[in-house]
Scaffold this active site. Structure first.
Site, PDB file in Angstrom:
ATOM      1  N   ARG A 119       0.813  -1.239   0.000  1.00  0.00           N
ATOM      2  CA  ARG A 119       0.000   0.000   0.000  1.00  0.00           C
ATOM      3  C   ARG A 119       0.837   1.275   0.000  1.00  0.00           C
ATOM      4  O   ARG A 119       0.335   2.348   0.345  1.00  0.00           O
ATOM      5  CB  ARG A 119      -0.971   0.027   1.172  1.00  0.00           C
ATOM      6  CG  ARG A 119      -1.933  -1.135   1.148  1.00  0.00           C
ATOM      7  CD  ARG A 119      -3.104  -0.911   2.065  1.00  0.00           C
ATOM      8  NE  ARG A 119      -3.993  -2.055   1.963  1.00  0.00           N
ATOM      9  CZ  ARG A 119      -3.828  -3.179   2.648  1.00  0.00           C
ATOM     10  NH1 ARG A 119      -2.823  -3.290   3.500  1.00  0.00           N
ATOM     11  NH2 ARG A 119      -4.674  -4.166   2.473  1.00  0.00           N
ATOM     12  N   LYS A 140       2.905  11.515 -11.242  1.00  0.00           N
ATOM     13  CA  LYS A 140       2.056  10.593 -12.015  1.00  0.00           C
ATOM     14  C   LYS A 140       2.853   9.316 -12.249  1.00  0.00           C
ATOM     15  O   LYS A 140       3.974   9.368 -12.756  1.00  0.00           O
ATOM     16  CB  LYS A 140       1.737  11.201 -13.387  1.00  0.00           C
ATOM     17  CG  LYS A 140       0.555  12.125 -13.398  1.00  0.00           C
ATOM     18  CD  LYS A 140       0.031  12.120 -14.824  1.00  0.00           C
ATOM     19  CE  LYS A 140      -0.510  13.414 -15.291  1.00  0.00           C
ATOM     20  NZ  LYS A 140      -0.836  13.405 -16.721  1.00  0.00           N
ATOM     21  N   GLU A 182      10.041  18.586 -24.756  1.00  0.00           N
ATOM     22  CA  GLU A 182       9.241  18.937 -23.563  1.00  0.00           C
ATOM     23  C   GLU A 182       9.784  20.206 -22.899  1.00  0.00           C
ATOM     24  O   GLU A 182       9.043  20.971 -22.293  1.00  0.00           O
ATOM     25  CB  GLU A 182       9.197  17.782 -22.557  1.00  0.00           C
ATOM     26  CG  GLU A 182       8.557  16.493 -23.089  1.00  0.00           C
ATOM     27  CD  GLU A 182       7.030  16.479 -23.093  1.00  0.00           C
ATOM     28  OE1 GLU A 182       6.396  17.537 -22.861  1.00  0.00           O
ATOM     29  OE2 GLU A 182       6.470  15.389 -23.353  1.00  0.00           O
ATOM     30  N   LYS A 223       6.786  22.973 -14.629  1.00  0.00           N
ATOM     31  CA  LYS A 223       6.012  21.767 -14.311  1.00  0.00           C
ATOM     32  C   LYS A 223       5.599  21.784 -12.837  1.00  0.00           C
ATOM     33  O   LYS A 223       4.438  21.516 -12.493  1.00  0.00           O
ATOM     34  CB  LYS A 223       6.862  20.523 -14.614  1.00  0.00           C
ATOM     35  CG  LYS A 223       6.237  19.209 -14.165  1.00  0.00           C
ATOM     36  CD  LYS A 223       5.503  18.514 -15.265  1.00  0.00           C
ATOM     37  CE  LYS A 223       4.700  17.331 -14.782  1.00  0.00           C
ATOM     38  NZ  LYS A 223       4.990  16.073 -15.451  1.00  0.00           N
ATOM     39  N   GLU A 233      -4.899  16.972 -11.842  1.00  0.00           N
ATOM     40  CA  GLU A 233      -5.286  17.217 -13.229  1.00  0.00           C
ATOM     41  C   GLU A 233      -6.775  17.496 -13.410  1.00  0.00           C
ATOM     42  O   GLU A 233      -7.461  16.833 -14.174  1.00  0.00           O
ATOM     43  CB  GLU A 233      -4.861  16.031 -14.112  1.00  0.00           C
ATOM     44  CG  GLU A 233      -4.837  16.403 -15.580  1.00  0.00           C
ATOM     45  CD  GLU A 233      -4.102  15.377 -16.443  1.00  0.00           C
ATOM     46  OE1 GLU A 233      -2.965  15.671 -16.821  1.00  0.00           O
ATOM     47  OE2 GLU A 233      -4.672  14.330 -16.726  1.00  0.00           O
ATOM     48  N   ARG A 237      -3.374  21.715 -15.217  1.00  0.00           N
ATOM     49  CA  ARG A 237      -2.369  20.705 -15.583  1.00  0.00           C
ATOM     50  C   ARG A 237      -2.560  20.263 -17.033  1.00  0.00           C
ATOM     51  O   ARG A 237      -1.633  19.789 -17.683  1.00  0.00           O
ATOM     52  CB  ARG A 237      -2.455  19.505 -14.625  1.00  0.00           C
ATOM     53  CG  ARG A 237      -1.260  18.583 -14.716  1.00  0.00           C
ATOM     54  CD  ARG A 237      -1.115  17.708 -13.479  1.00  0.00           C
ATOM     55  NE  ARG A 237       0.004  16.795 -13.612  1.00  0.00           N
ATOM     56  CZ  ARG A 237       0.529  16.096 -12.617  1.00  0.00           C
ATOM     57  NH1 ARG A 237       0.045  16.218 -11.405  1.00  0.00           N
ATOM     58  NH2 ARG A 237       1.525  15.270 -12.819  1.00  0.00           N
ATOM     59  N   ASN A 241      -0.369  19.522 -21.770  1.00  0.00           N
ATOM     60  CA  ASN A 241      -0.629  18.699 -22.954  1.00  0.00           C
ATOM     61  C   ASN A 241      -0.562  19.492 -24.252  1.00  0.00           C
ATOM     62  O   ASN A 241      -1.024  19.018 -25.292  1.00  0.00           O
ATOM     63  CB  ASN A 241      -1.991  18.016 -22.830  1.00  0.00           C
ATOM     64  CG  ASN A 241      -1.917  16.906 -21.822  1.00  0.00           C
ATOM     65  OD1 ASN A 241      -0.965  16.142 -21.818  1.00  0.00           O
ATOM     66  ND2 ASN A 241      -2.893  16.843 -20.950  1.00  0.00           N
ATOM     67  N   HIS A 244       0.039  17.680 -27.431  1.00  0.00           N
ATOM     68  CA  HIS A 244      -0.081  16.245 -27.150  1.00  0.00           C
ATOM     69  C   HIS A 244      -1.273  15.564 -27.813  1.00  0.00           C
ATOM     70  O   HIS A 244      -1.291  14.340 -27.932  1.00  0.00           O
ATOM     71  CB  HIS A 244      -0.114  15.995 -25.639  1.00  0.00           C
ATOM     72  CG  HIS A 244       1.257  16.053 -25.010  1.00  0.00           C
ATOM     73  ND1 HIS A 244       2.064  17.159 -25.107  1.00  0.00           N
ATOM     74  CD2 HIS A 244       1.961  15.138 -24.297  1.00  0.00           C
ATOM     75  CE1 HIS A 244       3.204  16.925 -24.460  1.00  0.00           C
ATOM     76  NE2 HIS A 244       3.163  15.700 -23.967  1.00  0.00           N
ATOM     77  N   HIS A 248      -0.116  12.136 -29.350  1.00  0.00           N
ATOM     78  CA  HIS A 248      -0.584  10.809 -28.922  1.00  0.00           C
ATOM     79  C   HIS A 248      -1.136  10.029 -30.111  1.00  0.00           C
ATOM     80  O   HIS A 248      -0.946   8.810 -30.210  1.00  0.00           O
ATOM     81  CB  HIS A 248      -1.641  10.939 -27.825  1.00  0.00           C
ATOM     82  CG  HIS A 248      -1.069  11.384 -26.511  1.00  0.00           C
ATOM     83  ND1 HIS A 248      -1.768  12.165 -25.614  1.00  0.00           N
ATOM     84  CD2 HIS A 248       0.145  11.174 -25.956  1.00  0.00           C
ATOM     85  CE1 HIS A 248      -0.994  12.408 -24.552  1.00  0.00           C
ATOM     86  NE2 HIS A 248       0.162  11.821 -24.743  1.00  0.00           N
ATOM     87  N   HIS A 261       8.380  10.019 -27.960  1.00  0.00           N
ATOM     88  CA  HIS A 261       7.280  10.854 -27.478  1.00  0.00           C
ATOM     89  C   HIS A 261       7.524  12.328 -27.823  1.00  0.00           C
ATOM     90  O   HIS A 261       6.671  12.996 -28.399  1.00  0.00           O
ATOM     91  CB  HIS A 261       7.132  10.661 -25.969  1.00  0.00           C
ATOM     92  CG  HIS A 261       6.114  11.550 -25.357  1.00  0.00           C
ATOM     93  ND1 HIS A 261       4.765  11.432 -25.643  1.00  0.00           N
ATOM     94  CD2 HIS A 261       6.228  12.609 -24.504  1.00  0.00           C
ATOM     95  CE1 HIS A 261       4.102  12.369 -24.978  1.00  0.00           C
ATOM     96  NE2 HIS A 261       4.961  13.097 -24.287  1.00  0.00           N
TER      97      HIS A 261
END
Ligand SMILES: NC(=O)c1ccc[n+]([C@@H]2O[C@H](COP(=O)([O-])OP(=O)(O)OC[C@H]3O[C@@H](n4cnc5c(N)ncnc54)[C@H](O)[C@@H]3O)[C@@H](O)[C@H]2O)c1
Ligand SMILES: [Zn+2]
Length: 358
Positions: A119, A140, A182, A223, A233, A237, A241, A244, A248, A261
């Site tokens: 946990r 994340k 980025e 960031k 998010e 946030r 993107n 993106h 993607h 990426h």
């Protein structure tokens, strides 16, 4: 040494420099002392290149190293289970500390392992790619599902991020391109003067240490500031993107691993700039072409091939096409764009790129 404080969840620091691992024996000594053992989850390629640099700093501790497949393959359910099996077989407990040693893929995996083992146990990010200036900050974590990338994961902040830029020197060209994408994204959404500095960079690899560190520090600060405002998010946030939506779709269409990426993000940012009628598009295309970003993909791939992926984007709602638009530098905003307008803009961009790469 540049240090950025991130005030998300439990506050932590990101340290950037050429001698950051010394902090294991000073600022983080207490944390390491309190662990019953330390497990380094390492990208196997990074381990072979750089473990010899890391381990001497940990020599007074009980350390195990668990190598995982290099890059995106690390983010499989099998590797995730292998990590848990390793931790259990080694007798790890809630007092075990994980170090994530590799790029964004290893960081995402190791963070997810840390957040789920018994946990949740503490972990430190030790990123080794330029791109990881982004992924290592913000908490994340994720692995991939056969039906979608990053579909299984958590928000789970690390104890610290120790970013040694010496390790970046072994990155191949396409990983520099991927990571610097980025960095320039962070400039686009936050700071026009810094954007100009980045657009003037002649060669990524020829940047001096202070110059590279400065750019990484600024990127991390952007960031961090956004994550602090919106850890989970729900709002701003999403501005991260920028570029993106198309990226993607390109990654999914081409198959993961066939374009990095960040390279896809540069193509996506060019598209978003075009959609936004932003006059920085031309200098950006020239910059991207100069640095070898694969703009020809936009010419080769039709809008129709990408559309189904853009509609499936997990940030899309009700099938609308959502874009982070940038009508002014440093002023991102979310907008819904009609399919036909998006298609027309893509065609115009293809023509424009065709002229630039002739
Ligand atoms: N968590 C987040 O907020 C977040 C944000 C952006 C991206 N990501 C994730 O990050 C991943 C991409 O990260 P990445 O670009 O760092 O890729 P990566 O971790 O796949 O690494 C790219 C390649 O570089 C190699 N490598 C790493 N460090 C090296 C070094 N110092 N020298 C030589 N080779 C080295 C790796 O073995 C790999 O082959 C994706 O899975 C993406 O989903 C996460
Ligand atoms: Zn990204």
């Amino acid at each position: 040494m540049p240090t950025i404080r991130v005030e998300a969840g439990r506050p932590y620091s990101v340290h950037i420099g050429t001698d950051v691992f010394g902090l294991f024996n000073s600022e983080y000594k207490e944390l390491l002392d309190s662990a019953d053992r330390i497990v380094v989850i390492a990208d196997e390629k990074v381990a072979s290149l750089h473990l010899g640099h890391l381990l001497p700093y940990l020599k007074s501790y009980k350390v195990d190293v668990f190598n995982v497949p290099s890059g995106e393959q690390a983010k499989s359910i099998e590797t995730f289970m292998d990590c848990h099996s390793f931790l259990l077989a080694a007798g790890c407990s809630r007092k075990t500390l994980i170090l994530a040693f590799g790029g964004g893929a290893t960081g995402d995996l190791a963070g997810f392992v840390a957040s789920t083992f018994m946990r949740g146990i503490p972990y430190i990010q030790v990123p080794t790619t330029i791109l990881a200036h982004d992924s290592a900050v913000g908490g994340k974590t994720a692995i991939n599902h056969a039906l979608g990338k990053n579909m299984i994961g958590t928000f789970y902040q690390p104890e610290a991020v120790l970013y040694d830029i010496q390790l970046l020197k072994t990155l191949p060209d396409h990983e520099w391109r991927s990571g610097m994408a980025e960095v320039i994204k962070h400039a686009f959404i936050s700071n026009e003067q810094w954007l100009d500095e980045l657009l003037a960079v002649e060669s990524f690899q020829a940047m001096s240490d202070p110059e590279l560190m400065g750019h990484l520090e600024k990127g991390i600060a952007v960031k961090a500031a956004i994550v602090e405002e919106d850890e989970f998010e729900n709002g701003m946030r999403k501005f991260l993107n920028f570029g993106h939506t198309l990226a993607h779709a390109l990654e999914a269409h081409l198959g993961y691993g066939n374009i990095t990426h960040g390279e896809a993000v540069v193509l996506g940012m060019a598209y978003a700039l075009h959609l936004s009628s932003n006059d920085r598009l031309n200098p950006f295309l020239e910059w991207g072409y100069h640095h070898g970003y694969p703009f020809e993909k936009v010419v080769e791939i039709s809008f129709g091939e990408l559309l189904p992926y853009m509609k499936k984007d997990k940030k899309a709602s009700k099938g609308d096409l959502n874009f982070v638009m940038l009508r002014q530098i440093a002023q991102p905003q979310m907008e819904k764009i009609e399919e036909q307008a998006a298609a027309n803009s893509y065609e115009e961009l293809r023509l424009k790129i065709g002229e630039v790469i002739k």
